[in-house]
Design a protein around this motif. Structure first.
Motif, PDB file in Angstrom:
ATOM      1  N   LYS A 150       4.546-102.959  -0.270  1.00 40.47           N
ATOM      2  CA  LYS A 150       4.477-103.644   1.008  1.00 40.47           C
ATOM      3  C   LYS A 150       4.736-102.644   2.137  1.00 40.47           C
ATOM      4  CE  LYS A 150       6.799-107.367   3.556  1.00 40.47           C
ATOM      5  NZ  LYS A 150       7.876-108.363   3.498  1.00 40.47           N
ATOM      6  N   ALA A 151       3.966-102.713   3.228  1.00 38.08           N
ATOM      7  CA  ALA A 151       4.145-101.812   4.372  1.00 38.08           C
ATOM      8  C   ALA A 151       5.304-102.331   5.208  1.00 38.08           C
ATOM      9  CB  ALA A 151       2.865-101.739   5.196  1.00 38.08           C
ATOM     10  N   SER A 152       6.532-101.960   4.800  1.00 34.97           N
ATOM     11  CA  SER A 152       7.716-102.504   5.455  1.00 34.97           C
ATOM     12  C   SER A 152       8.173-101.661   6.638  1.00 34.97           C
ATOM     13  CB  SER A 152       8.854-102.637   4.438  1.00 34.97           C
ATOM     14  OG  SER A 152       9.089-101.390   3.798  1.00 34.97           O
ATOM     15  N   SER A 153       7.872-100.360   6.628  1.00 33.30           N
ATOM     16  CA  SER A 153       8.298 -99.502   7.734  1.00 33.30           C
ATOM     17  C   SER A 153       7.130 -99.206   8.657  1.00 33.30           C
ATOM     18  CB  SER A 153       8.887 -98.194   7.187  1.00 33.30           C
ATOM     19  OG  SER A 153       7.878 -97.430   6.558  1.00 33.30           O
ATOM     20  N   THR A 154       7.466 -98.669   9.835  1.00 30.99           N
ATOM     21  CA  THR A 154       6.425 -98.301  10.797  1.00 30.99           C
ATOM     22  C   THR A 154       5.534 -97.199  10.251  1.00 30.99           C
ATOM     23  OG1 THR A 154       7.939 -98.893  12.577  1.00 30.99           O
ATOM     24  CG2 THR A 154       6.041 -97.539  13.166  1.00 30.99           C
ATOM     25  N   SER A 155       6.131 -96.225   9.551  1.00 33.24           N
ATOM     26  CA  SER A 155       5.343 -95.124   8.970  1.00 33.24           C
ATOM     27  C   SER A 155       4.328 -95.658   7.965  1.00 33.24           C
ATOM     28  CB  SER A 155       6.281 -94.123   8.281  1.00 33.24           C
ATOM     29  OG  SER A 155       7.185 -93.574   9.206  1.00 33.24           O
ATOM     30  N   GLN A 156       4.721 -96.610   7.157  1.00 32.80           N
ATOM     31  CA  GLN A 156       3.803 -97.173   6.161  1.00 32.80           C
ATOM     32  C   GLN A 156       2.695 -97.981   6.833  1.00 32.80           C
ATOM     33  OE1 GLN A 156       6.628 -99.282   3.759  1.00 32.80           O
ATOM     34  NE2 GLN A 156       6.961 -97.543   2.378  1.00 32.80           N
ATOM     35  N   ARG A 157       3.030 -98.668   7.931  1.00 35.53           N
ATOM     36  CA  ARG A 157       1.982 -99.430   8.626  1.00 35.53           C
ATOM     37  C   ARG A 157       0.968 -98.492   9.288  1.00 35.53           C
ATOM     38  NH1 ARG A 157       6.480-102.772   9.667  1.00 35.53           N
ATOM     39  NH2 ARG A 157       6.875-101.852  11.726  1.00 35.53           N
ATOM     40  N   LEU A 158       1.439 -97.333   9.770  1.00 30.86           N
ATOM     41  CA  LEU A 158       0.513 -96.342  10.315  1.00 30.86           C
ATOM     42  C   LEU A 158      -0.375 -95.761   9.229  1.00 30.86           C
ATOM     43  CD1 LEU A 158       2.875 -94.469  12.808  1.00 30.86           C
ATOM     44  CD2 LEU A 158       0.926 -95.913  13.406  1.00 30.86           C
ATOM     45  N   GLU A 159       0.229 -95.453   8.074  1.00 26.19           N
ATOM     46  CA  GLU A 159      -0.571 -94.926   6.960  1.00 26.19           C
ATOM     47  C   GLU A 159      -1.585 -95.960   6.481  1.00 26.19           C
ATOM     48  OE1 GLU A 159       2.662 -91.888   4.891  1.00 26.19           O
ATOM     49  OE2 GLU A 159       2.478 -93.933   4.198  1.00 26.19           O
ATOM     50  N   MET A 160      -1.213 -97.218   6.531  1.00 26.92           N
ATOM     51  CA  MET A 160      -2.112 -98.290   6.100  1.00 26.92           C
ATOM     52  C   MET A 160      -3.366 -98.324   6.988  1.00 26.92           C
ATOM     53  SD  MET A 160      -1.224-102.356   5.806  1.00 26.92           S
ATOM     54  CE  MET A 160      -0.971-102.491   7.578  1.00 26.92           C
ATOM     55  N   ARG A 161      -3.197 -98.019   8.296  1.00 28.52           N
ATOM     56  CA  ARG A 161      -4.336 -98.012   9.209  1.00 28.52           C
ATOM     57  C   ARG A 161      -4.987 -96.646   9.339  1.00 28.52           C
ATOM     58  NH1 ARG A 161      -0.632-101.429  12.115  1.00 28.52           N
ATOM     59  NH2 ARG A 161       0.035 -99.642  13.410  1.00 28.52           N
ATOM     60  N   GLY A 162      -4.436 -95.626   8.623  1.00 32.10           N
ATOM     61  CA  GLY A 162      -5.012 -94.287   8.653  1.00 32.10           C
ATOM     62  C   GLY A 162      -4.669 -93.517   9.902  1.00 32.10           C
ATOM     63  N   GLU A 163      -3.592 -93.864  10.609  1.00 30.99           N
ATOM     64  CA  GLU A 163      -3.201 -93.162  11.815  1.00 30.99           C
ATOM     65  C   GLU A 163      -2.160 -92.098  11.494  1.00 30.99           C
ATOM     66  OE1 GLU A 163      -1.929 -95.896  14.767  1.00 30.99           O
ATOM     67  OE2 GLU A 163      -3.663 -97.231  14.526  1.00 30.99           O
ATOM     68  N   ASP A 164      -2.078 -91.068  12.387  1.00 28.42           N
ATOM     69  CA  ASP A 164      -1.086 -90.018  12.192  1.00 28.42           C
ATOM     70  C   ASP A 164       0.315 -90.618  12.265  1.00 28.42           C
ATOM     71  OD1 ASP A 164      -3.069 -88.194  12.013  1.00 28.42           O
ATOM     72  OD2 ASP A 164      -2.942 -87.531  14.103  1.00 28.42           O
ATOM     73  N   VAL A 165       1.177 -90.175  11.349  1.00 25.66           N
ATOM     74  CA  VAL A 165       2.566 -90.638  11.355  1.00 25.66           C
ATOM     75  C   VAL A 165       3.385 -89.605  12.120  1.00 25.66           C
ATOM     76  CG1 VAL A 165       4.503 -91.437   9.980  1.00 25.66           C
ATOM     77  CG2 VAL A 165       2.171 -91.713   9.120  1.00 25.66           C
ATOM     78  N   ASN A 166       3.306 -89.665  13.445  1.00 25.97           N
ATOM     79  CA  ASN A 166       4.073 -88.758  14.281  1.00 25.97           C
ATOM     80  C   ASN A 166       4.836 -89.568  15.314  1.00 25.97           C
ATOM     81  OD1 ASN A 166       2.166 -89.501  16.195  1.00 25.97           O
ATOM     82  ND2 ASN A 166       0.895 -87.689  15.816  1.00 25.97           N
ATOM     83  N   ILE A 167       5.579 -88.835  16.157  1.00 23.41           N
ATOM     84  CA  ILE A 167       6.438 -89.520  17.120  1.00 23.41           C
ATOM     85  C   ILE A 167       5.630 -90.401  18.052  1.00 23.41           C
ATOM     86  CG2 ILE A 167       7.988 -89.125  19.079  1.00 23.41           C
ATOM     87  CD1 ILE A 167       9.038 -86.699  17.671  1.00 23.41           C
ATOM     88  N   ASP A 168       4.485 -89.896  18.497  1.00 19.00           N
ATOM     89  CA  ASP A 168       3.670 -90.641  19.456  1.00 19.00           C
ATOM     90  C   ASP A 168       3.231 -91.981  18.899  1.00 19.00           C
ATOM     91  OD1 ASP A 168       2.333 -91.209  21.738  1.00 19.00           O
ATOM     92  OD2 ASP A 168       0.580 -89.970  21.319  1.00 19.00           O
ATOM     93  N   ASN A 169       2.661 -91.956  17.692  1.00 15.65           N
ATOM     94  CA  ASN A 169       2.171 -93.207  17.096  1.00 15.65           C
ATOM     95  C   ASN A 169       3.306 -94.151  16.712  1.00 15.65           C
ATOM     96  OD1 ASN A 169      -0.541 -92.613  17.373  1.00 15.65           O
ATOM     97  ND2 ASN A 169      -0.640 -91.513  15.423  1.00 15.65           N
ATOM     98  N   ILE A 170       4.418 -93.589  16.204  1.00 16.53           N
ATOM     99  CA  ILE A 170       5.563 -94.446  15.874  1.00 16.53           C
ATOM    100  C   ILE A 170       6.065 -95.148  17.123  1.00 16.53           C
ATOM    101  CG2 ILE A 170       7.975 -94.418  15.146  1.00 16.53           C
ATOM    102  CD1 ILE A 170       7.247 -92.229  13.157  1.00 16.53           C
ATOM    103  N   LYS A 171       6.145 -94.369  18.222  1.00 14.98           N
ATOM    104  CA  LYS A 171       6.601 -94.963  19.475  1.00 14.98           C
ATOM    105  C   LYS A 171       5.657 -96.071  19.939  1.00 14.98           C
ATOM    106  CE  LYS A 171       7.122 -93.802  24.345  1.00 14.98           C
ATOM    107  NZ  LYS A 171       7.008 -92.752  25.370  1.00 14.98           N
ATOM    108  N   LYS A 172       4.348 -95.803  19.903  1.00 16.86           N
ATOM    109  CA  LYS A 172       3.379 -96.802  20.353  1.00 16.86           C
ATOM    110  C   LYS A 172       3.443 -98.061  19.497  1.00 16.86           C
ATOM    111  CE  LYS A 172       0.063 -93.499  22.331  1.00 16.86           C
ATOM    112  NZ  LYS A 172      -1.285 -92.892  22.189  1.00 16.86           N
ATOM    113  N   THR A 173       3.548 -97.867  18.181  1.00 13.41           N
ATOM    114  CA  THR A 173       3.584 -99.026  17.280  1.00 13.41           C
ATOM    115  C   THR A 173       4.808 -99.898  17.544  1.00 13.41           C
ATOM    116  OG1 THR A 173       2.443 -97.745  15.584  1.00 13.41           O
ATOM    117  CG2 THR A 173       3.587 -99.736  14.866  1.00 13.41           C
TER     118      THR A 173
END
Length: 521
Positions: free
Chosen positions: A164-187
């Motif tokens: 299950k995509a329980s963390s923000t990093s996993q939800r970004l990986e699920m959508r194929g987005e970079d798991v960096n500070i910028d995307n984590i912040k936006k999410t």
């Protein structure tokens, strides 16, 4: 050799070089400073730390168990510096001037908790293939009809195997987005804004207003009910305090001035404490002590009754003088009680001895030692015992009595001799000796027959000061004694050549030999 430290990041323990630790600590401090002021900043920081922990786990598996400064620099390069994003926000640079990072993790299949109907399997497949999850749901329904339910097994396998995509990093990986500070912040910000909008929408809805009115009405009714219940409980408590206080005071007064049995509730009998205190402190002092104890107990009881009446009748009283006077009386009673106790303890500071000698003149070689009849047997209060002392009430008079101890020793003299040694305590040595002399013990000698009293008495008018009486029969070598059966009550570890127990010595003849007391043949 580099110094290695142990750290904990997002619940995972790592071993890290000291220089790598300093660089990582500075990086995390920058992140905390950048996101600390945001309402959702704490969640962003937690997701960033979780992603850093994942990257460290991947790198330490292949490069060893210790995080090096190279690992830290690689992770920072992947995640990005907070200062980069701060500069972009302040200067509002065009998107064409922003250097995009190319470190991509690739898509991973997860179950999507945000678009879930039954486990989030179809939502995860939709995110992975960039399709609407409804397409996969319809496909599963059709396959269920065609396969006669076999597709359910496949669905369950997906449900169990796909995380299950329980963390923000996993939800970004699920959508194929970079798991960096910028995307984590936006999410995190997007999720926060969605929740905020949904909440505001709910607050502005008519159902919310109706619900709030219902809750307020229910709260008002509940508050009224609770106030009534509280008033009833206070009245019940007040009545209990009044009744309990009055009954206790009646019992106290009755015990003090009617039956003379104050404190009889203790498991020593109904008349023990006043009787014993009479021998300890004297009648006058005992009366003051009982008045003090009555005040110490009675004043708080009266206060409880007063409190109970206020709870029942709900009146106000600001007369502080009565309360202060009662408190002062209670303090005075406490001081009297403590002062009397401390002063009486001083009467046990010194120890004194009083010794009497009595020669037994007889032509017989055998002495018959017997215990006289117990004149106090039917008059002793068995409910009290203190250092083997008893209270006997005889002819309307209380007598404090105690058991003596008896021993036999060898003497170089030609005639048997009785040594009666009394011990007691007092404030001074003279007072202790006087108290020792107050222990009266009777021994009746008739030729070769010696009768010992089973008790010694404290003289009338004297008080208990830990009196003891020890009787020693000094027996010349060659003389014989017969110990009567009842002598067991006062015998105290008589030494003999056969080490016979005291209980087995009675009813036998014993002869004093140069080696000691021996069983007569």
């Amino acid at each position: 050799m580099k110094r290695t430290l142990t750290i904990n990041i997002s619940g995972t323990v790592f071993h890290i070089d000291e220089d790598a630790y300093e660089k990582l600590q500075a990086y995390l401090l920058d992140i905390n400073r950048y996101f600390g002021s945001d309402p959702e900043g704490r969640e962003i920081i937690m997701d960033i730390e979780a992603r850093i922990a994942e990257l460290f786990q991947e790198k330490t598996k292949s490069d060893g168990n210790v995080v090096t400064i190279q690992h830290v620099e690689e992770v920072i390069e992947v995640m990005g510096q907070p200062s980069d994003f701060a500069a972009e926000e302040e200067e509002e640079e065009p998107a064409s001037h922003h250097k995009k990072r190319t470190f991509r993790t690739g898509k991973r299949l997860y179950r999507d908790p945000e678009h879930t109907v039954l486990g989030g399997v179809c939502g995860g497949l939709g995110a992975y293939f960039n399709l609407d999850p409804v397409i996969f749901r319809l496909a599963f329904v059709l396959l269920f009809l065609v396969s006669h339910g076999i597709i359910v097994l496949l669905y369950l396998i997906f449900w169990i195997v796909v995380p299950k995509a329980s963390s923000t990093s996993q939800r970004l990986e699920m959508r194929g987005e970079d798991v960096n500070i910028d995307n984590i912040k936006k999410t995190i910000k997007d999720e926060f804004q969605d929740v905020k909008k949904n909440y505001q929408k709910f607050r502005n809805s008519p159902s919310y207003e109706r619900g709030r009115e219902k809750v307020n009405e229910a709260g008002s009714v509940l508050g009224s009910v609770l106030r009534v219940i509280l008033k009833v409980l206070l009245i019940i408590i007040g009545v209990g305090l009044i009744v309990g206080g009055l009954l206790t005071i009646i019992g106290l007064v009755g015990s003090l001035f009617v039956s003379n049995a104050f404190l009889g509730i203790v498991p020593w009998g109904s008349h023990m404490i006043p009787q014993f205190f009479h021998f300890y402190v004297g009648t006058d002092t005992l009366n003051w002590l009982m008045i003090s104890v009555a005040a110490l107990v009675g004043i708080p009881l009266l206060a409880l009754i007063y409190l109970g009446t206020k709870l029942v009748f709900r009146y106000k009283s600001n007369n502080a003088a009565v309360g202060l006077s009662a408190f002062a009386l209670w303090i005075i009673a406490l001081m009297i009680l403590l002062g009397t106790g401390i002063s009486k303890v001083n009467y046990f500071k010194r120890q004194g001895t009083f010794t009497q000698r009595r020669e037994i003149t007889t032509k017989a070689d055998t002495l018959y030692l017997k215990l006289a009849p117990d004149q106090y047997r039917d008059y002793i209060n068995d409910d009290i015992q203190l250092d083997d002392m008893r209270i006997a009430t005889l002819n309307g008079r209380d007598v404090l009595v105690g058991h003596p101890s008896f021993d036999i020793e060898s003497t170089s003299g030609s005639e048997p001799e009785l040594i009666i040694r009394s011990k007691a305590r007092g404030k001074t040595i003279d007072m202790a000796q006087d108290n020792a002399e107050s222990a009266n013990y009777k021994i009746i000698v008739r030729d070769s027959l010696v009768n010992f009293s089973p008790w010694f008495e404290i003289a009338e008018g004297k008080q208990w000061r830990d009196q003891e009486v020890h009787v020693i029969l000094r027996l010349p070598v060659g003389k014989t004694v017969y110990l009567g059966d009842r002598m067991i009550k006062i015998i105290n570890d008589i030494e003999n050549t056969t080490n016979t127990w005291d209980g087995d010595m009675v009813g036998k003849f014993w002869t004093m030999t140069p080696q000691g007391l021996s069983l007569a043949k």
